[in-house]
Design an enzyme around this catalytic site. Structure first.
Site, short mmCIF file in Angstrom:
data_model
loop_
_atom_site.label_atom_id
_atom_site.label_comp_id
_atom_site.label_asym_id
_atom_site.label_seq_id
_atom_site.Cartn_x
_atom_site.Cartn_y
_atom_site.Cartn_z
N ASP A 527 0.86 -1.28 -0.01
CA ASP A 527 -0.09 -0.16 0.21
C ASP A 527 0.95 0.99 -0.06
OD1 ASP A 527 -2.15 1.38 0.02
OD2 ASP A 527 -2.62 1.25 2.32
N GLU A 536 -1.94 0.87 -8.37
CA GLU A 536 -2.59 1.73 -9.18
C GLU A 536 -4.09 1.21 -9.09
OE1 GLU A 536 -1.62 4.36 -12.90
OE2 GLU A 536 -0.62 2.30 -12.90
#
Length: 569
Positions: A527, A536
């Protein structure tokens, strides 16, 4: 003997459906578990099932299954050997959250719009790429085709008006193939539910209008073909608002894949819009026919990595048999013409294998099968028979995989390596299972669809919900140039309801490569705003999440409606 984690669906479990969880532990014998409500009282108890080593997670695990959840409320937990899971909802509060998730997932597409101001109290911004400095704009983007009729002697192409559409991901590129998939998913929701949701229809039309603008007009040497992409000529950094992007724009040459994509979604749109806007439906029919003929006449105009070195992804595809099949299926559902049935019969493709693998913008045979299997009229009387058989066969395989995997996911690639955007494969499988549930009325398939969401919402090796804003421990730092508060507090945080790409064994960015070298496949995720290979976001992934969450919410609603002829779960 140690329990290190209890992993659950952090959104929650609706009444009457299974509660499934995974326990990370080195225990060789079953362990006791307790399902507790918000007061701490044990509602039900039992023993774990020893699963053994989970290759995808790289650890030994047990599983917990409560066949049907009974109870209501927030703040429930599952406790195993003193280790407590993240809190989750049970019953109606859990069921109600899926409707909110579907709304938020679809809203992300609006926030990704290009060429129009975004009217939102938290995420509002001026229009991007409309030729207002420092933008170079999308109103007159030059192509590099030597035979472009818009070329001026010595001065090159005067440019094409390619405003609108959606930014595909965390940058400012717009791609026809991903736009086509996104439009299909939104229109698929409408065809499945016949709900007439104005917001979804408006969003689908926004993407479709961009594809229609990207189709070359009569008189062009490639008339009917569709430009592949529009993006910057160089990569930009984070953070960067769309209207502040200073890079020149470039348009990628037309491709057969993009053109078949327009043929497919324009044909689908002609069916969807017939009852809402017959004039637009007729326009879509014409565009679909032009695209089919153009792609059939230019069948090997491929997008390749050599087409671009900077500023955008290649979105390359040199096998467009599936896109042709997809377009044929949608046109067949619209017209019933023999030409399209013939194209499908002689494709040389295996629908069952495709459904088992899942889909993305490069692999579009599964959406064709869903259209054929769930269609009415000519499709129901002809090609639907084979598609429905393929759907049921693939769904059985997916259920077997869910039962075999330690974290209950239907995604288990043969080589054990998770692909880029692996979360989207889980969503693709959820759509397949949901379609099988609608067609057959078999409760097991809908339970399988719920299992897919269990995985995404926290029952995975990371123990993190892969959907921003949903769950006790959600992802929060996606790779995105505008939703970039993790980089600069002057920028907005990511909106809720956005699914990140997820574990990617390739570790194709420096952040992931440095942090995750040697990690088990399901742990190849971080993350981190810098990890574009694992963290993404894209319009296609979120449209799939909107479709799945919306389908689940509709089936859980007390007075839900199914497509005509479908059995109840």
């Amino acid at each position: 003997m140690t329990v290190t984690a209890v992993r659950v669906n952090q959104l929650g479990y609706p009444a009457g459906w299974p509660l499934r969880a995974t326990v990370a532990t080195d225990a060789s014998a079953p362990l006791g578990w307790h399902l507790r409500n918000a007061t701490g009282a044990t509602v039900v108890a039992g023993e774990t099932t020893v699963h053994g080593f989970d290759r995808a997670a790289g650890e030994t695990v047990h599983t917990v299954t409560v066949p049907t959840v009974a109870g209501e409320g927030e703040g429930w937990t599952l406790v195993v050997d003193g280790v407590e899971s993240p809190a989750f909802a049970v019953g109606a509060p859990a069921a109600g959250r899926y409707g909110g998730l579907a709304h938020d997932a679809a809203r992300f597409l609006y926030l990704q719009r290009s060429g129009t101001p975004i009217d939102d109290p938290e995420y509002g911004r001026p229009a991007g790429h409309v030729d207002v400095a420092p933008n170079r704009g999308d109103a007159a983007v030059a192509c590099h085709r030597p035979d472009c009729p818009r070329r001026r002697w010595l001065f090159g192409c005067r440019g094409h008006d390619l405003r609108g559409g959606w930014y595909d991901a965390g940058d400012h590129g717009k791609y026809a193939v991903t736009t086509a998939l996104t439009v299909w998913l939104l229109q698929h929701i409408e065809e499945r539910t016949r709900g007439g949701d104005p917001a979804l229809l408006d969003e689908a039309r926004w993407g479709l209008e961009f594809l229609l603008a990207a189709q070359l007009p009569t008189g062009d040497p490639q008339a009917g073909m569709v430009f592949h992409a529009v993006h910057d000529v160089r990569w930009t950094g984070l953070p960067l608002r769309p209207e502040q992007d200073p890079e020149p724009r470039t348009v990628r040459a037309p491709s057969t894949a993009a053109t078949y994509g327009l043929a497919a979604v324009a044909a689908q749109a002609a069916r969807v819009w017939e009852v809402h806007d017959p004039v637009f439906a007729a326009r879509c029919t014409t565009a679909a026919d032009r695209a089919w003929n153009a792609a059939t006449g230019q069948p090997t105009v491929y997008a390749t990595p050599a087409d671009v070195t900077e500023g955008g992804g290649p979105y390359d595809d040199t096998d467009v048999r599936d896109e042709r099949y997809w377009a044929a299926a949608e046109l067949a559902a619209l017209t019933g013409a023999e030409e399209y049935r013939y194209a499908m019969l002689h494709s040389g493709l295996d629908p069952i294998a495709a459904l088992r693998e899942g889909f993305d913008w490069r692999s579009m045979l599964p959406p064709a099968q869903l259209t054929l299997a769930l269609g009415t009229g000519w499709v129901a009387a002809s090609a639907a028979t084979a598609a429905r058989a393929a759907l049921a066969t693939a769904a059985e395989t997916l259920l077997a995989t869910i039962d075999a995997e330690g974290h209950g996911t239907p995604y288990a690639p043969p080589d054990g390596r998770y692909c880029w955007g692996s979360n989207s494969r889980v969503l693709a499988h959820a759509l397949t299972l949901g379609a099988a549930a609608d067609h057959t009325g078999d409760r097991r398939y809908f339970a399988g669809e719920l299992a897919c969401l269990d995985y995404l919402l926290g029952r995975n090796a990371t123990g993190v919900s892969q959907v921003i804003g949903y769950g006790a421990r959600p992802a929060s730092r996606p790779h995105h140039r505008f939703f970039a508060r993790a980089v600069d507090t002057a920028y907005p945080p990511p909106p809720p309801g956005v699914v990140v790409g997820g574990p990617n064994s390739g570790l194709d960015d420096p952040v992931a490569a440095a942090a995750l070298s040697g990690a088990a496949p399901q742990r190849c995720w971080i993350d981190d705003v810098g990890s574009y290979a694992t963290n993404e976001v894209t319009i296609g992934w979120n449209a799939a999440l909107a479709a799945v969450a919306g389908h689940v919410a509709a089936r859980l609603a007390p007075a839900r409606s199914l497509r005509p002829g479908a059995a109840a779960a």
